[in-house]
Design a protein around this motif. Structure first.
Motif, PDB file in Angstrom:
ATOM      1  N   THR A  53       0.849  -1.191   0.000  1.00  0.00           N
ATOM      2  CA  THR A  53       0.000   0.000   0.000  1.00  0.00           C
ATOM      3  C   THR A  53       0.882   1.237   0.000  1.00  0.00           C
ATOM      4  O   THR A  53       1.983   1.227   0.533  1.00  0.00           O
ATOM      5  CB  THR A  53      -0.921   0.037   1.231  1.00  0.00           C
ATOM      6  OG1 THR A  53      -0.140   0.007   2.413  1.00  0.00           O
ATOM      7  CG2 THR A  53      -1.894  -1.116   1.236  1.00  0.00           C
ATOM      8  N   THR A  54       0.367   2.296  -0.605  1.00  0.00           N
ATOM      9  CA  THR A  54       1.079   3.565  -0.605  1.00  0.00           C
ATOM     10  C   THR A  54       1.096   4.156   0.796  1.00  0.00           C
ATOM     11  O   THR A  54       2.092   4.720   1.229  1.00  0.00           O
ATOM     12  CB  THR A  54       0.396   4.557  -1.581  1.00  0.00           C
ATOM     13  OG1 THR A  54       0.414   3.977  -2.873  1.00  0.00           O
ATOM     14  CG2 THR A  54       1.101   5.882  -1.615  1.00  0.00           C
ATOM     15  N   ASN A  55      -0.008   4.017   1.513  1.00  0.00           N
ATOM     16  CA  ASN A  55      -0.122   4.603   2.847  1.00  0.00           C
ATOM     17  C   ASN A  55      -0.879   3.626   3.747  1.00  0.00           C
ATOM     18  O   ASN A  55      -2.112   3.616   3.767  1.00  0.00           O
ATOM     19  CB  ASN A  55      -0.850   5.952   2.748  1.00  0.00           C
ATOM     20  CG  ASN A  55      -0.738   6.746   4.020  1.00  0.00           C
ATOM     21  OD1 ASN A  55      -0.783   6.204   5.117  1.00  0.00           O
ATOM     22  ND2 ASN A  55      -0.607   8.062   3.865  1.00  0.00           N
ATOM     23  N   THR A  56      -0.151   2.823   4.501  1.00  0.00           N
ATOM     24  CA  THR A  56      -0.773   1.782   5.327  1.00  0.00           C
ATOM     25  C   THR A  56      -1.692   2.344   6.412  1.00  0.00           C
ATOM     26  O   THR A  56      -2.805   1.849   6.574  1.00  0.00           O
ATOM     27  CB  THR A  56       0.302   0.858   5.920  1.00  0.00           C
ATOM     28  OG1 THR A  56       1.001   0.244   4.831  1.00  0.00           O
ATOM     29  CG2 THR A  56      -0.318  -0.224   6.787  1.00  0.00           C
ATOM     30  N   PRO A  57      -1.282   3.373   7.175  1.00  0.00           N
ATOM     31  CA  PRO A  57      -2.219   3.892   8.191  1.00  0.00           C
ATOM     32  C   PRO A  57      -3.538   4.390   7.589  1.00  0.00           C
ATOM     33  O   PRO A  57      -4.608   4.158   8.153  1.00  0.00           O
ATOM     34  CB  PRO A  57      -1.441   5.042   8.846  1.00  0.00           C
ATOM     35  CG  PRO A  57      -0.010   4.692   8.628  1.00  0.00           C
ATOM     36  CD  PRO A  57       0.037   4.014   7.292  1.00  0.00           C
ATOM     37  N   LEU A  58      -3.460   5.060   6.442  1.00  0.00           N
ATOM     38  CA  LEU A  58      -4.696   5.543   5.818  1.00  0.00           C
ATOM     39  C   LEU A  58      -5.485   4.402   5.182  1.00  0.00           C
ATOM     40  O   LEU A  58      -6.712   4.469   5.092  1.00  0.00           O
ATOM     41  CB  LEU A  58      -4.397   6.638   4.796  1.00  0.00           C
ATOM     42  CG  LEU A  58      -3.912   7.963   5.415  1.00  0.00           C
ATOM     43  CD1 LEU A  58      -3.578   8.973   4.335  1.00  0.00           C
ATOM     44  CD2 LEU A  58      -4.939   8.519   6.395  1.00  0.00           C
ATOM     45  N   PHE A  59      -4.800   3.354   4.771  1.00  0.00           N
ATOM     46  CA  PHE A  59      -5.487   2.152   4.288  1.00  0.00           C
ATOM     47  C   PHE A  59      -6.292   1.528   5.432  1.00  0.00           C
ATOM     48  O   PHE A  59      -7.457   1.170   5.256  1.00  0.00           O
ATOM     49  CB  PHE A  59      -4.455   1.156   3.735  1.00  0.00           C
ATOM     50  CG  PHE A  59      -5.026  -0.163   3.330  1.00  0.00           C
ATOM     51  CD1 PHE A  59      -5.893  -0.273   2.255  1.00  0.00           C
ATOM     52  CD2 PHE A  59      -4.690  -1.321   4.021  1.00  0.00           C
ATOM     53  CE1 PHE A  59      -6.423  -1.504   1.875  1.00  0.00           C
ATOM     54  CE2 PHE A  59      -5.209  -2.552   3.656  1.00  0.00           C
ATOM     55  CZ  PHE A  59      -6.083  -2.641   2.579  1.00  0.00           C
ATOM     56  N   ILE A  60      -5.690   1.434   6.602  1.00  0.00           N
ATOM     57  CA  ILE A  60      -6.376   0.889   7.781  1.00  0.00           C
ATOM     58  C   ILE A  60      -7.555   1.784   8.153  1.00  0.00           C
ATOM     59  O   ILE A  60      -8.663   1.289   8.413  1.00  0.00           O
ATOM     60  CB  ILE A  60      -5.395   0.727   8.957  1.00  0.00           C
ATOM     61  CG1 ILE A  60      -4.345  -0.339   8.621  1.00  0.00           C
ATOM     62  CG2 ILE A  60      -6.133   0.374  10.249  1.00  0.00           C
ATOM     63  CD1 ILE A  60      -3.154  -0.374   9.586  1.00  0.00           C
ATOM     64  N   LEU A  61      -7.325   3.100   8.179  1.00  0.00           N
ATOM     65  CA  LEU A  61      -8.406   4.034   8.510  1.00  0.00           C
ATOM     66  C   LEU A  61      -9.556   3.923   7.509  1.00  0.00           C
ATOM     67  O   LEU A  61     -10.726   3.911   7.896  1.00  0.00           O
ATOM     68  CB  LEU A  61      -7.877   5.469   8.545  1.00  0.00           C
ATOM     69  CG  LEU A  61      -8.912   6.544   8.856  1.00  0.00           C
ATOM     70  CD1 LEU A  61      -9.478   6.344  10.273  1.00  0.00           C
ATOM     71  CD2 LEU A  61      -8.312   7.928   8.693  1.00  0.00           C
ATOM     72  N   THR A  62      -9.236   3.813   6.235  1.00  0.00           N
ATOM     73  CA  THR A  62     -10.270   3.669   5.202  1.00  0.00           C
ATOM     74  C   THR A  62     -11.062   2.385   5.405  1.00  0.00           C
ATOM     75  O   THR A  62     -12.289   2.373   5.247  1.00  0.00           O
ATOM     76  CB  THR A  62      -9.635   3.716   3.798  1.00  0.00           C
ATOM     77  OG1 THR A  62      -8.995   4.988   3.633  1.00  0.00           O
ATOM     78  CG2 THR A  62     -10.666   3.509   2.708  1.00  0.00           C
TER      79      THR A  62
END
Length: 178
Positions: A53-62
């Motif tokens: 993923t490009t941005n793991t924390p934002l992937f989790i948040l999404t």
């Protein structure tokens, strides 16, 4: 959707003392389940399958926002319509899978169905996931997550309104008599 069969989304275990508490007691259980299902899905896809993923924390948040949005939708439908709400939820799921442009480009979807693309939340979750996984576009991610949060708040408000109506009709009489 399966949880709505196992967990009563409307009927209280004890007589409620207010519509807000009654609704909150149901929503809080679903929020825990929604968080767990999002984290399990992220763990399975990210770490089990090794997806980058490009941005793991934002992937989790999404994933969490998406989970909460769809749980709020199912809770609203099942609370208000009972078994018919489960059927409507399945129809909406099928419609979303068809029209979200996640599987097929929007241009390949029949024109009458393209109308539903902007009206259903899965479109925005697909776009938010695309941004978190590959494009890295923070403006797209936050715009789509904001729209998902808006859907979730509308679903929760309608559900609360239904609980307030039920409480006024059924349980406020019982509390007044006691």
């Amino acid at each position: 959707l399966l949880l709505s069969i196992l967990f009563p989304l409307v009927y209280p275990c004890i007589n409620p003392t207010g519509a807000f508490r009654w609704c909150f007691s149901k929503v809080s259980v679903l929020a825990i389940v929604g968080l767990l299902q999002a984290l399990i899905a992220v763990g399975s896809v990210k770490y089990g399958l090794g997806m980058e993923t490009t941005n793991t924390p934002l992937f989790i948040l999404t994933a969490i926002i998406t989970s909460y949005t769809f749980i709020a939708l199912v809770q609203m439908l099942v609370s208000i319509l009972s078994d018919a709400g489960r059927f409507v939820a399945i129809l909406i799921l099928i419609l979303q899978l068809t029209t979200s442009a996640g599987t097929f480009p929007l241009e390949l979807i029949p024109a009458p169905l393209q109308i539903f693309n902007t009206l259903l939340p899965m479109t925005y979750s697909v776009n938010a996931f695309k941004a978190a996984i590959s494009t890295g576009s923070l403006s797209s991610l936050w715009t789509n997550n904001g729209i998902l949060i808006g859907f979730m708040l509308v679903f929760l408000a309608i559900t609360f309104g239904y609980f307030a109506l039920l409480y006024k009709r059924k349980h406020s009489m019982e509390v007044a008599e006691a």
